[in-house]
Design a protein around this motif. Structure first.
Motif, short mmCIF file in Angstrom:
data_model
loop_
_atom_site.label_atom_id
_atom_site.label_comp_id
_atom_site.label_asym_id
_atom_site.label_seq_id
_atom_site.Cartn_x
_atom_site.Cartn_y
_atom_site.Cartn_z
N THR A 244 71.15 124.05 6.94
CA THR A 244 71.25 125.51 6.76
C THR A 244 71.66 126.12 5.37
O THR A 244 72.33 125.16 4.83
CB THR A 244 71.85 126.39 7.83
N ILE B 49 71.71 119.60 11.73
CA ILE B 49 71.37 120.85 11.51
C ILE B 49 71.50 121.21 10.18
O ILE B 49 72.77 120.94 9.56
CB ILE B 49 72.06 121.69 12.47
N ILE C 91 63.63 128.66 13.28
CA ILE C 91 64.26 127.21 13.46
C ILE C 91 63.50 126.25 13.25
O ILE C 91 62.34 126.13 14.12
CB ILE C 91 65.07 127.24 15.01
N ALA D 128 71.66 125.50 17.42
CA ALA D 128 71.23 126.10 16.49
C ALA D 128 70.66 127.52 17.13
O ALA D 128 71.09 128.85 16.66
CB ALA D 128 69.94 125.84 15.71
N LYS E 215 64.20 135.16 13.69
CA LYS E 215 64.86 133.92 12.95
C LYS E 215 63.72 132.56 13.32
O LYS E 215 63.05 132.67 14.00
CB LYS E 215 65.94 133.31 13.72
N CYS F 1 66.55 121.43 12.48
CA CYS F 1 67.04 120.81 13.33
C CYS F 1 66.54 119.33 13.28
O CYS F 1 65.06 119.12 13.26
CB CYS F 1 66.79 121.30 14.87
N ILE G 160 67.21 127.75 10.16
CA ILE G 160 67.84 126.53 10.45
C ILE G 160 67.07 125.29 10.55
O ILE G 160 65.60 125.61 11.11
CB ILE G 160 68.82 126.79 11.71
N ILE H 198 60.25 128.50 16.92
CA ILE H 198 60.37 127.54 16.60
C ILE H 198 59.24 126.46 16.06
O ILE H 198 58.46 125.87 17.10
CB ILE H 198 61.14 126.42 17.64
#
Ligand code: PLP
Length: 371
Positions: A204, A202, A155, A67, A153, A184, A182, A129
């Motif tokens: 998205t 993953i 994640i 990712a 971004k 995970c 994204i 994250i």
């Protein structure tokens, strides 16, 4: 009496016929790598999560690394991660050459504290994250707002929170893993949705990221012998995907069981001096991958329960910034007091689908003996 921390035998007994049939089908077809079940599982898991796309990969750690790679995170970048998580969250950042930047967690939710996030952002920060630790959704409305403001971004490390959800500012409940750029997932066997070995996925909503991930997990392939990027061998096995398809159908039932069992614990443990039961936020669905209590005399409690045949474990005794692996980053004790305190106080009690009320009573009874 022996009560295991996790008893996977119970779910596998119920699914044994399906699992064996699925394995036989794969053997008969011989499509062991990126076979039919991988495609179907990806479609079914994307639908379950409310995401447009899903890519099956070899583990949760691989999911995080791919990712980050798909987003172009590289040497010289910084990625914010909570100090209180499983180390894999940070390791994936390190694999890209970027630097994990730790942020302390919230006292109640044990998840990344959004009010400390902005202070950790620098011009090098590319992503954050949030981890939905123990199955409790991280504070996504605030995290998404701050990430939007700084063009970061997001994640989501959803390794412990398959099926958890959270009310977002659009007034709808969104599944964890479908909120950021994204999501995970890990299918490590003991996870809420676990394979019979390693596995990950993953999710998205971006076709562009999806296309890139498909190549990254498969040697950077555009076609059989045409490689357009330096990719990896990080695919979800067809055998595991076939098994996961059967298990996915049970996930809601299993999560409901976890929630029910957490309710039994909460009730039975309430009012016991010295034990803090987990907090569950309003407007979100905590799926209790882990049921962890806090105790000032955690080690004594842990030892006693173990001696009595009750499976307990500490998730996690060393916060990531104090791990030897990360001594080079220059963090020290005292940097993240909440994470450090939690690592000294949390204790995970037995919890898994089909645990019985009398088993929970037995665990609580044993806790009462020592308290
Ligand atoms: C929060 C978290 N992130 C990442 C991982 C890594 O997943 P895996 O073991 O499948 O590589 C795990 C579990 O092991 C985890 O609990």
């Amino acid at each position: 009496v022996k009560i295991a921390l996790v008893d996977l035998g119970l779910q596998h007994k119920k699914l044994k016929k399906d699992i064996l049939r699925s394995v036989e089908k794969v053997i008969a077809r011989g499509d062991f790598i990126l076979g039919e079940d991988v495609k179907l599982f990806e479609q079914e898991f994307a639908k379950f999560c409310g995401s447009d796309y899903c890519v099956g990969v070899s583990s949760g750690t691989a999911a995080l690394f791919l990712a980050l790679s798909a987003l172009g995170i590289k040497d010289g970048d910084e990625v914010i991660v909570p100090a209180f998580t499983y180390i894999a969250t940070a390791l994936a950042v390190s694999y890209t050459g970027a630097r994990p930047v730790f942020v302390d967690v919230d006292e109640k939710t044990y998840n990344l504290n959004p009010s400390l996030l902005e202070k950790a952002i620098t011009p090098k920060t590319k992503a954050v994250i949030p981890v939905h630790l123990y199955g409790q959704p991280a504070c996504m409305p605030q995290i998404m707002r701050i990430a939007g403001k700084y063009n970061l971004k997001v994640i989501e490390d959803t390794a412990q929170a398959h099926g958890a959800n959270m009310l977002m500012p659009d007034g709808k409940k969104h599944l964890c893993g479908s909120i950021g750029d994204i999501g995970c997932f890990s299918f490590y066997p003991s996870k809420n949705l676990g394979a019979l070995g390693d596995g990950g996925a993953i999710t998205t909503n971006s076709k562009q990221i999806y296309d890139k991930l498909n190549m990254l997990r498969d040697y950077g392939r555009a076609s059989k012998y045409e490689h357009v990027m330096v990719g990896y061998n990080s695919r979800l096995d067809t055998l595991q995907a076939g098994i996961l398809r059967y298990k996915l159908r049970k996930l809601q039932e299993w999560n409901n069981w976890r929630i029910k069992a957490a309710g039994w614990y909460n009730k039975l443990l309430s009012g016991i001096d010295g034990i803090t039961t987990p907090f569950a936020q309003e407007n979100s669905r905590h799926v209790y991958h882990v049921y962890a209590v806090q105790s000032h005399s955690r080690d004594k409690l842990s030892k006693y329960l173990s001696e009595k045949g009750i499976g307990v474990i500490v998730h996690y005794p060393i916060p990531v910034h104090l791990q030897k692996a990360y001594e080079g980053l220059g963090y020290k004790k005292g940097d993240f007091p909440v994470s450090e305190k939690l690592s000294e106080r949390v204790l995970s009690l037995p919890l898994y689908p089909y645990i019985t009320q009398s088993q929970v009573k037995k665990v609580v009874g044993t806790i009462k003996e020592v308290i």
